[in-house]
Design a protein around this motif. Structure first.
Motif, PDB file in Angstrom:
ATOM      1  N   ALA A  15      -9.779  -6.566   0.359  1.00 64.24           N
ATOM      2  CA  ALA A  15      -8.571  -6.585  -0.575  1.00 64.24           C
ATOM      3  C   ALA A  15      -8.814  -6.727  -2.020  1.00 64.24           C
ATOM      4  CB  ALA A  15      -7.762  -7.900   0.030  1.00 64.24           C
ATOM      5  N   ALA A  44      -0.154   4.295   0.353  1.00 68.57           N
ATOM      6  CA  ALA A  44      -0.545   5.211   1.023  1.00 68.57           C
ATOM      7  C   ALA A  44      -0.142   5.140   2.498  1.00 68.57           C
ATOM      8  CB  ALA A  44      -2.037   5.431   1.126  1.00 68.57           C
ATOM      9  N   LEU A  45      -0.094   3.550   2.731  1.00 69.51           N
ATOM     10  CA  LEU A  45       0.504   3.282   4.122  1.00 69.51           C
ATOM     11  C   LEU A  45       1.827   3.393   4.276  1.00 69.51           C
ATOM     12  CD1 LEU A  45      -0.152   1.737   6.804  1.00 69.51           C
ATOM     13  CD2 LEU A  45       0.502  -0.483   5.620  1.00 69.51           C
ATOM     14  N   HIS A  94      -9.882  -3.497  -3.618  1.00 69.04           N
ATOM     15  CA  HIS A  94      -8.974  -2.407  -3.695  1.00 69.04           C
ATOM     16  C   HIS A  94      -8.086  -2.590  -4.691  1.00 69.04           C
ATOM     17  CE1 HIS A  94      -6.398   0.726  -2.577  1.00 69.04           C
ATOM     18  NE2 HIS A  94      -5.374  -0.113  -2.087  1.00 69.04           N
ATOM     19  N   ALA A 113       2.782   7.120   5.028  1.00 69.24           N
ATOM     20  CA  ALA A 113       2.165   7.631   6.306  1.00 69.24           C
ATOM     21  C   ALA A 113       3.366   6.915   7.309  1.00 69.24           C
ATOM     22  CB  ALA A 113       0.827   7.110   6.484  1.00 69.24           C
ATOM     23  N   ILE A 114       3.754   6.005   6.824  1.00 71.82           N
ATOM     24  CA  ILE A 114       4.811   5.148   7.969  1.00 71.82           C
ATOM     25  C   ILE A 114       6.243   6.055   7.648  1.00 71.82           C
ATOM     26  CG2 ILE A 114       6.380   3.208   8.258  1.00 71.82           C
ATOM     27  CD1 ILE A 114       3.735   2.927   9.333  1.00 71.82           C
ATOM     28  N   SER A 168       0.790  -1.447   0.013  1.00 73.23           N
ATOM     29  CA  SER A 168      -0.063   0.086   0.051  1.00 73.23           C
ATOM     30  C   SER A 168       0.885   1.137  -0.042  1.00 73.23           C
ATOM     31  CB  SER A 168      -0.804  -0.087   1.226  1.00 73.23           C
ATOM     32  OG  SER A 168      -1.636   1.210   1.384  1.00 73.23           O
ATOM     33  N   LEU A 214       3.466  -8.651   7.493  1.00 75.84           N
ATOM     34  CA  LEU A 214       2.203  -8.246   7.922  1.00 75.84           C
ATOM     35  C   LEU A 214       1.168  -8.427   6.829  1.00 75.84           C
ATOM     36  CD1 LEU A 214      -0.043  -7.253   9.915  1.00 75.84           C
ATOM     37  CD2 LEU A 214       0.375  -4.954   9.294  1.00 75.84           C
ATOM     38  N   LYS A 215       0.536  -9.523   7.011  1.00 74.76           N
ATOM     39  CA  LYS A 215       0.012  -9.873   5.608  1.00 74.76           C
ATOM     40  C   LYS A 215      -1.723  -9.500   6.056  1.00 74.76           C
ATOM     41  CE  LYS A 215      -2.496 -12.678   2.599  1.00 74.76           C
ATOM     42  NZ  LYS A 215      -4.021 -12.033   2.989  1.00 74.76           N
ATOM     43  N   SER A 216      -2.418  -8.597   5.110  1.00 73.47           N
ATOM     44  CA  SER A 216      -3.732  -8.335   5.629  1.00 73.47           C
ATOM     45  C   SER A 216      -4.446  -9.119   4.681  1.00 73.47           C
ATOM     46  CB  SER A 216      -3.744  -6.720   5.377  1.00 73.47           C
ATOM     47  OG  SER A 216      -3.866  -6.450   4.201  1.00 73.47           O
ATOM     48  N   GLU A 234      -0.634  -7.546   0.894  1.00 73.11           N
ATOM     49  CA  GLU A 234      -2.041  -7.911   0.917  1.00 73.11           C
ATOM     50  C   GLU A 234      -2.343  -9.371   0.125  1.00 73.11           C
ATOM     51  OE1 GLU A 234      -4.031  -4.565  -0.876  1.00 73.11           O
ATOM     52  OE2 GLU A 234      -3.427  -3.026   0.800  1.00 73.11           O
ATOM     53  N   TYR A 275       4.540  -4.930   4.276  1.00 78.34           N
ATOM     54  CA  TYR A 275       3.228  -4.910   4.379  1.00 78.34           C
ATOM     55  C   TYR A 275       2.811  -5.457   3.137  1.00 78.34           C
ATOM     56  CZ  TYR A 275      -1.532  -3.695   4.014  1.00 78.34           C
ATOM     57  OH  TYR A 275      -3.136  -3.750   3.713  1.00 78.34           O
TER      58      TYR A 275
END
Lengths: 731, 731
Positions: free
Chosen positions: A280, A193-194, A283, A197-198, A191, A268-270, A244, A242
């Protein structure tokens, strides 16, 4: 220092003038050379703009601001210069470049990619959105992009991404407004955007990155390429991702295990939840896989899976700065009891252990600390402790051979002077540089200077004790995994008869069936060396009786039918039949029962099988995951399977002996197999063998969609296991 | 607005001039009046000092700096004035005071307390250390202190504590260097050092407190007094406590349930691990209780137990600022897909649900948002969203009747303008003030102004989405609990024969035994109305045969012995005996087996019991917790008890009907009891009744140390349950 640490101490041999060279360590199987992506000699921004509000401007400015020292060109037919850099009408008009960033609208991006290909560009980073994530037309466009990159051998990052950063080159080729600090965490984000932000958050937290890459739609380079590259990067000590989804499950299974041995990989798997899965797909167009398969894939490749962003960066910070613990014995040094107890609870909860100090350490603590201090773990230097008292305790426990790691806790009290304590921690660490030290200084303004000092000296600190312990637990989990992986062995099996399996499948297909009859399924697993209860199909009562006499009594009779799932519900099963006459009677009875209840049922025959002596009831099964292939299941069998859910999973595509052992050991039924309340241990080696054989069968025959052995009986040691009921469905 | 919220809107009626009055709501059963502790008309610091390095100085200064408007006196024979306040040689020389803070050395503290008592002081806060925590001498001193307070009717906080704060009085009577912000969290800490560290941390986090109290050794006022008081305080919206133990388990069970219905009570209870327990005892002298009992005590009193400090304050912040959700349906509004998926995963993991919007909401979102936005939950206003787009989405989803709570996520992107988004959130909330809104703005500097604005407007915000969801989940858990508690009913049971139990116990004691023989134990539970398998003790083969004929065949014979735990291992059991002759044979065989294997065994006789038809095997048991009394256990019985550990626990001392229902429902065996795979449902009402009766028995007879019914057979609906094997041990 660990081997992997040693491997990373040598500085990169790469220099910009000398041209593109590999990283010293980039030898992972299937690794793509990304040197010219992260360390390009020349960069072009195609779609650069003079308008500061445009992404094409922000990227150019970020590259300049990052201190990039290579050649930098803008491409835009309307300008001749942007931000002091030469601007060309097309990429082909510019001098040669290693890396082209594409910021033009999606409609123009394909043509630009073609031009880049002709111009000999090594890597494209397509920032532009409007591809697969927008629907069928975008997907077609994305396919064209991929085809062009394939044709010219160009690397492709994105499309629909934020860009790439290498803080050691240095190069910030993103449109993020935050500028990451240099460090040794490689951060990969699906992501954008994430990611951005991070990056902003990380500055405030003083967390530094070696690299950052935004995966976007992953049309070209995937998470596997980027993980392999980052794990081999000498500037990187930990990979934090990160994700998806995983795009190429087979390659992930094959390659990431080796990479994660070199360098810790945190993911981190969302999209783990059903609803998350929906989000997911809507998106990114990514089809979120079955979480069980991901769980197994990460476990089998040594990836540390985390559940939250907090955990991702807590662990990353710890790995980036501290050596791995050699064991799980933790010493706690605190100036207050409460936080000490909280940390102790966290230690036990995380599967770590409170250290037992040697008599020498205890003697030293007793002699050098005031009487009111606690000298057993946790060491409590108590509230009136001046900084020196922390030093005394730390020096002693760090040198204790029974201590693998130290957690230092501090509450700001009147005589505490946190900055001095911080300096003592940094000094004391030198006595045992191979032991990790993590800190929690609880407080705000009173501890700020101290925690900043610690961060500047590579000692990770956390607000609360539990966070420090969680991070340490992750390090230990990784260290243990890596030790264990030293003895990875493939699960080789022999004496396989694939031709027989093929012939069964041919016969089934010729009848336009997908579900095998019992004896067929039994023949298939038997062909791969799994012992089965002897069974044959009978079409008449007499045939059944003669089969029964051949197999030996007692026998069971079962209606053979791909359509009937619960055979006993329709009177289709008779057990413990002791004579030929009873077999004939039972045959007729079953036939009548089924005919009465299911008049349209096609009669294939009745399965006659020898009844096996009872053993521990187990289940061995397989479902095929669309990303990772055959997912093997093992657990307690019988009627409680769905109730107790005592089942473990592993992917056949990366199944080591250790995995087979573990998947058995992590079930509760293993307690029974080991011998429970006086019962004899079961034949676990035979069970391991059976699991390995089923795995091989499912890998060799992708047409097997599902397989279920329930029950598999396990007998006592030396007496093997036997598959009593086998179901196989073809895809 | 909830009822409890409404109850708290009225301002406190108390004024300093008018003298001490109760809080409007302080009517909890057993609540102590603490008005003069938190809102004293006059305060004395006994042991005040002119030396700024001394605690006796820091406390006085903190009281002054906090803006306390009542009378304030110093007590110190060497001074006449300290920090501008009059100083008296003894407390008795000073004018009357409500609250005395004692900072003199431990040796002098007892005498000072006596003086305070004579002087009519209402509450003592003993800061001084050197009591029970230091050993036997300190414990004696503490007992004297308690005796004096009892004699004079003085409240006692501590000893060995940090002091008390009421930010609304205002009064800061601690020696902490940080000054807490006013707010509506009452924070109770059993660790003074942790309390003071948290106060420092809270300022940086803009977290405000209504009260803070350091429990110290809890010699006088305990956590129960302080929780009850805080829960009734109109300035407090949530109680957050750090506890190392509970001092008076019975009172906790009796009173905290009512308090937690009025006001959420969050507890972090440390010392949960074995090692943690050790650390707790060595630190505070507190004997850490059995964690299972704590777990049950918190569940049964509606206390929300948290595991980490992070969780404690995340939840406290949410409760302090937001209304309770009416249900679990969460809407997510985000400007980036990744965080939306992460939040969705967290929602599912936490047992919350993603909302399904009404067609009107979806239509509204479709019409008012650009086409590329996602209009199903999570709502993605996408990366280029200006602040107004958040407002459109928020206004619509907040008013959707299918939405109980909203989580707003933000990643700082170019057009985002976080401060404006924050203002829109605050405005939009007014449309649905009864729905909680929690925010996660991921970032550092770019979101700082926005999160400060949110904090100032009572909207809790968190760094990462998972934290916001976790906090919301805690609020939902509490809201649901409170709804359910509306139907609390005690578990009344009748037709009890306590005299018969007493006579059995007398007989057992007369033989100097602690373990009951099988028939004795069966008689005890039967006397409390639990159906048992009929059994009697036989001393001779003939007696056994005649008992068997009376009870009816088949029977089981079992050696009766308090010493033999595994009776079948010594040949002490015979099952399914069908005739009088076989009974005689079996009697002799058992006698011989046992005599051969255990020649010194005292022969009590052989138990003859009627064999009951098989039912679902269950276990019902009780162990006595030293803090909370009888701890009831229920679960799957039979040989797998220890393997499957499918057992739930509740404390008999606060057992409601709902608790009994829940303790059954939360086991896996409940799936079997409900009717599993076509089997008939079991007699769950009879099982509930049996549990309630066992609970009553254990409450009525504190001499029962342990009780085990394994198995208890449950039959199908209407056919009851029967205790097949009962073991009882007396204390």
């Amino acid at each position: 220092m660990t081997d992997a640490d040693a491997a990373r101490t040598s500085a990169p041999s790469h220099t910009l003038e000398a041209g593109a060279t590999n990283y010293a360590g980039a030898t992972a199987p299937g690794a793509v050379d990304l040197t010219r992506l992260y360390r390009p000699r020349a960069v072009a921004v195609v779609g650069a703009s003079a308008n500061p509000a445009k992404l094409g401007h922000q990227i150019l400015r970020n590259i300049i601001d990052s201190g990039y020292t290579g050649q930098l060109y803008a491409v835009n037919p309307k300008e001749t210069e942007i931000l002091g850099r030469p601007c060309y009408p097309t990429i082909e008009a510019a001098p040669p470049v290693d890396l082209a960033l594409i910021v033009v609208p999606a409609q123009a991006a394909v043509a630009v990619a073609e031009e880049c290909g002709r111009h000999g560009v090594a890597h494209l980073v397509v920032i532009t959105a409007g591809f697969k994530e927008t629907g069928p037309e975008g997907a077609r466009r994305e396919a064209q992009l991929v085809e062009i990159c394939r044709r010219y051998g160009m690397g492709l990052v994105g499309p629909n991404c934020l860009g790439v950063i290498d803080t050691h080159t240095p190069l910030n080729a993103t449109f993020a407004s935050a500028r990451p600090l240099p460090g040794s965490i490689a951060f990969i984000s699906q992501s954008g955007a994430l990611g951005s932000a991070i990056l902003d958050w990380s500055q405030q937290q003083a967390i530094g990155f070696s690299k950052f890459i935004s995966l976007g739609n992953k049309a070209g380079l995937t998470e596997v390429d980027l993980i392999l590259d980052a794990a081999a990067d000498p500037e990187t000590r930990v990979v934090a991702a990160y994700l998806e989804d995983v795009k190429d499950g087979a390659r992930f299974l094959q390659a990431v295990g080796e990479a994660s041995r070199r360098c810790p990989v945190l993911i981190l798997k969302s999209g783990t939840s059903e609803a998350g899965g929906r989000a997911a797909s809507s998106h990114t167009g990514a089809l979120a896989g079955n979480d069980r398969a991901y769980e197994a894939a990460f476990a089998q490749t040594g990836v540390l899976r985390v559940q939250t962003l907090t955990e991702l960066f807590a662990l990353a910070t710890a790995f980036a700065n501290q050596p791995l613990p050699k064991g799980n014995r933790v010493a706690i040094v605190t100036n207050a009891g409460g936080p000490g107890i909280i940390a102790t609870d966290a230690v036990e909860r995380a599967g770590l252990a409170i250290a037992r100090f040697t008599p020498e350490t205890i003697k030293g603590l007793r002699e050098k600390l005031p009487a009111e201090c606690a000298v057993f773990d946790p060491v409590d230097v108590v509230g009136d402790a001046p900084p020196e008292r922390y030093r005394i305790a730390l020096d002693l426990v760090l040198q204790d051979p029974g201590v693998d790691a130290v957690v230092v806790l501090l509450t700001p009290q009147v005589p505490t002077r946190p900055p001095e304590v911080a300096r003592h921690i940094v000094e004391s660490r030198k006595l045992a540089p191979d032991k990790p030290v993590l800190v929690s200084m609880i407080g705000g303004q009173l501890v700020q200077e101290a925690t900043e000092y610690l961060a500047a000296h590579q000692v990770p600190s956390f607000t609360f004790p539990e966070e420090a312990v969680t991070a340490l637990a992750g390090m230990y989990r990784y260290a243990r995994r890596r030790q264990r992986d030293g003895r990875v062995q493939a699960t080789d099996v022999d004496r396989l008869r694939p031709d027989e399996v093929r012939s069964v499948f041919r016969a089934v297909r010729s009848e336009h069936r997908r579900v095998l009859l019992g004896p067929e399924a039994a023949r298939v697993v038997a062909a791969y060396g799994v012992q089965v209860a002897p069974s044959e199909l009978a079409r008449t009562p007499d045939e059944a009786a003669s089969i029964a006499e051949r197999l030996g009594f007692p026998v069971a009779l079962k209606i053979a039918s791909p359509e009937i799932v619960h055979k006993s519900d329709v009177g289709g099963v008779r057990l413990k039949i002791g004579s030929a006459d009873e077999v004939r009677e039972a045959f007729v009875a079953i036939q009548q029962n089924v005919a009465a209840l299911m008049p349209d049922h096609h009669f294939y025959g009745i399965e006659v099988s020898r009844m096996m002596p009872s053993g521990q009831e187990l289940i061995v099964g397989m479902v095929r995951d669309h990303q990772f292939g055959p997912l093997l299941a093992f657990g307690m069998g019988g009627i409680y399977v769905n109730l107790l859910k005592d089942v473990s999973f592993r992917l056949a595509g990366a199944l080591s002996r250790a995995d087979v052992e573990e998947m058995i050991q992590e079930t509760k039924v293993y307690q029974l197999l080991r011998g429970y309340r006086g019962s004899r241990p079961a034949d676990v080696p035979a069970l391991q063998e059976a699991l390995a054989r089923v795995a091989r069968l499912c890998l060799d025959f992708p047409e097997i969609a599902e397989l279920d052995i329930n029950p598999l009986f396990a007998y006592e040691a030396g007496k093997g296991v036997v598959a009593v009921d086998v179901k196989i469905t073809l895809g």
